[in-house]
Design a protein around this motif. Structure first.
Motif, mmCIF file in Angstrom:
data_model
loop_
_atom_site.group_PDB
_atom_site.id
_atom_site.type_symbol
_atom_site.label_atom_id
_atom_site.label_comp_id
_atom_site.label_asym_id
_atom_site.label_seq_id
_atom_site.Cartn_x
_atom_site.Cartn_y
_atom_site.Cartn_z
ATOM 1 N N LEU A 76 0.813 -1.213 0.000
ATOM 2 C CA LEU A 76 0.000 0.000 0.000
ATOM 3 C C LEU A 76 0.848 1.266 0.000
ATOM 4 O O LEU A 76 0.576 2.198 -0.763
ATOM 5 N N GLY A 77 1.876 1.316 0.829
ATOM 6 C CA GLY A 77 2.694 2.531 0.933
ATOM 7 C C GLY A 77 3.267 2.984 -0.394
ATOM 8 O O GLY A 77 3.053 4.131 -0.818
ATOM 9 N N PRO A 78 3.970 2.102 -1.112
ATOM 10 C CA PRO A 78 4.505 2.494 -2.414
ATOM 11 C C PRO A 78 3.417 2.842 -3.433
ATOM 12 O O PRO A 78 3.606 3.707 -4.281
ATOM 13 N N LYS A 79 2.257 2.182 -3.328
ATOM 14 C CA LYS A 79 1.170 2.490 -4.261
ATOM 15 C C LYS A 79 0.645 3.910 -4.027
ATOM 16 O O LYS A 79 0.424 4.653 -4.980
ATOM 17 N N VAL A 80 0.476 4.266 -2.766
ATOM 18 C CA VAL A 80 0.010 5.628 -2.455
ATOM 19 C C VAL A 80 1.039 6.646 -2.955
ATOM 20 O O VAL A 80 0.684 7.650 -3.572
ATOM 21 N N ARG A 81 2.323 6.368 -2.720
ATOM 22 C CA ARG A 81 3.379 7.275 -3.184
ATOM 23 C C ARG A 81 3.351 7.407 -4.714
ATOM 24 O O ARG A 81 3.433 8.503 -5.257
ATOM 25 N N LYS A 82 3.200 6.291 -5.403
ATOM 26 C CA LYS A 82 3.167 6.309 -6.874
ATOM 27 C C LYS A 82 1.961 7.095 -7.389
ATOM 28 O O LYS A 82 2.088 7.906 -8.308
ATOM 29 N N LEU A 83 0.803 6.860 -6.793
ATOM 30 C CA LEU A 83 -0.398 7.597 -7.188
ATOM 31 C C LEU A 83 -0.225 9.091 -6.946
ATOM 32 O O LEU A 83 -0.577 9.921 -7.790
ATOM 33 N N ARG A 84 0.325 9.426 -5.781
ATOM 34 C CA ARG A 84 0.525 10.841 -5.436
ATOM 35 C C ARG A 84 1.471 11.508 -6.427
ATOM 36 O O ARG A 84 1.182 12.588 -6.952
ATOM 37 N N ARG A 85 2.571 10.841 -6.710
ATOM 38 C CA ARG A 85 3.547 11.419 -7.644
ATOM 39 C C ARG A 85 2.989 11.508 -9.056
ATOM 40 O O ARG A 85 3.307 12.452 -9.792
ATOM 41 N N SER A 86 2.148 10.550 -9.451
ATOM 42 C CA SER A 86 1.558 10.592 -10.800
ATOM 43 C C SER A 86 0.636 11.804 -10.958
ATOM 44 O O SER A 86 0.422 12.282 -12.073
ATOM 45 N N GLN A 87 0.110 12.284 -9.836
ATOM 46 C CA GLN A 87 -0.720 13.494 -9.853
ATOM 47 C C GLN A 87 0.127 14.768 -9.771
ATOM 48 O O GLN A 87 -0.400 15.870 -9.897
ATOM 49 N N GLY A 88 1.422 14.596 -9.488
ATOM 50 C CA GLY A 88 2.289 15.753 -9.303
ATOM 51 C C GLY A 88 2.071 16.421 -7.955
ATOM 52 O O GLY A 88 2.369 17.601 -7.797
ATOM 53 N N TRP A 89 1.562 15.670 -6.991
ATOM 54 C CA TRP A 89 1.236 16.210 -5.680
ATOM 55 C C TRP A 89 2.358 15.975 -4.680
ATOM 56 O O TRP A 89 3.030 14.955 -4.707
ATOM 57 N N SER A 90 2.501 16.906 -3.761
ATOM 58 C CA SER A 90 3.364 16.703 -2.594
ATOM 59 C C SER A 90 2.540 15.954 -1.548
ATOM 60 O O SER A 90 1.314 15.815 -1.680
ATOM 61 N N GLN A 91 3.210 15.499 -0.499
ATOM 62 C CA GLN A 91 2.476 14.872 0.601
ATOM 63 C C GLN A 91 1.507 15.873 1.220
ATOM 64 O O GLN A 91 0.396 15.509 1.605
ATOM 65 N N GLN A 92 1.907 17.121 1.281
ATOM 66 C CA GLN A 92 1.049 18.159 1.856
ATOM 67 C C GLN A 92 -0.212 18.343 1.009
ATOM 68 O O GLN A 92 -1.303 18.539 1.550
ATOM 69 N N THR A 93 -0.056 18.291 -0.322
ATOM 70 C CA THR A 93 -1.212 18.454 -1.202
ATOM 71 C C THR A 93 -2.177 17.285 -1.035
ATOM 72 O O THR A 93 -3.389 17.491 -0.895
ATOM 73 N N LEU A 94 -1.650 16.059 -1.037
ATOM 74 C CA LEU A 94 -2.524 14.901 -0.829
ATOM 75 C C LEU A 94 -3.218 15.005 0.519
ATOM 76 O O LEU A 94 -4.423 14.755 0.619
#
Length: 89
Positions: free
Chosen positions: A24-42
């Protein structure tokens, strides 16, 4: 020198990694990065704390059902799609 334990909001405790959490962790990171989002944005889009996003991405905690639903909604995914893992060929 022993590092002090980090306090986890709402009583969350770090637990040993499980295969599902590791996926799950890497999937969330991959999804977030594919959106061009920072952790703060997500975190803002999902209505969560950005530190909590980091803990999930590093597979340090088991997120609650409500947290998983918030993350899925932020990515416009069903909970099933968020949790679905790809099968080896």
């Amino acid at each position: 020198m022993k590092q002090p334990q980090r306090h986890h909001p709402k009583g969350r405790k770090k637990t040993p990694n499980t295969p599902k959490r590791k996926a799950l962790g890497p999937k969330v990171r991959k999804l977030r990065r594919s959106q061009g989002w920072s952790q703060q944005t997500l975190a803002r889009v999902a209505g969560m704390d950005d530190g909590h996003i980091g803990e999930i991405e590093r597979s340090e905690i088991d997120p609650s059902l409500s947290t998983l639903l918030k993350i899925a909604k932020a990515f416009d995914l069903t909970l099933f799609k968020l949790l679905q893992t790809s099968r080896p060929s």
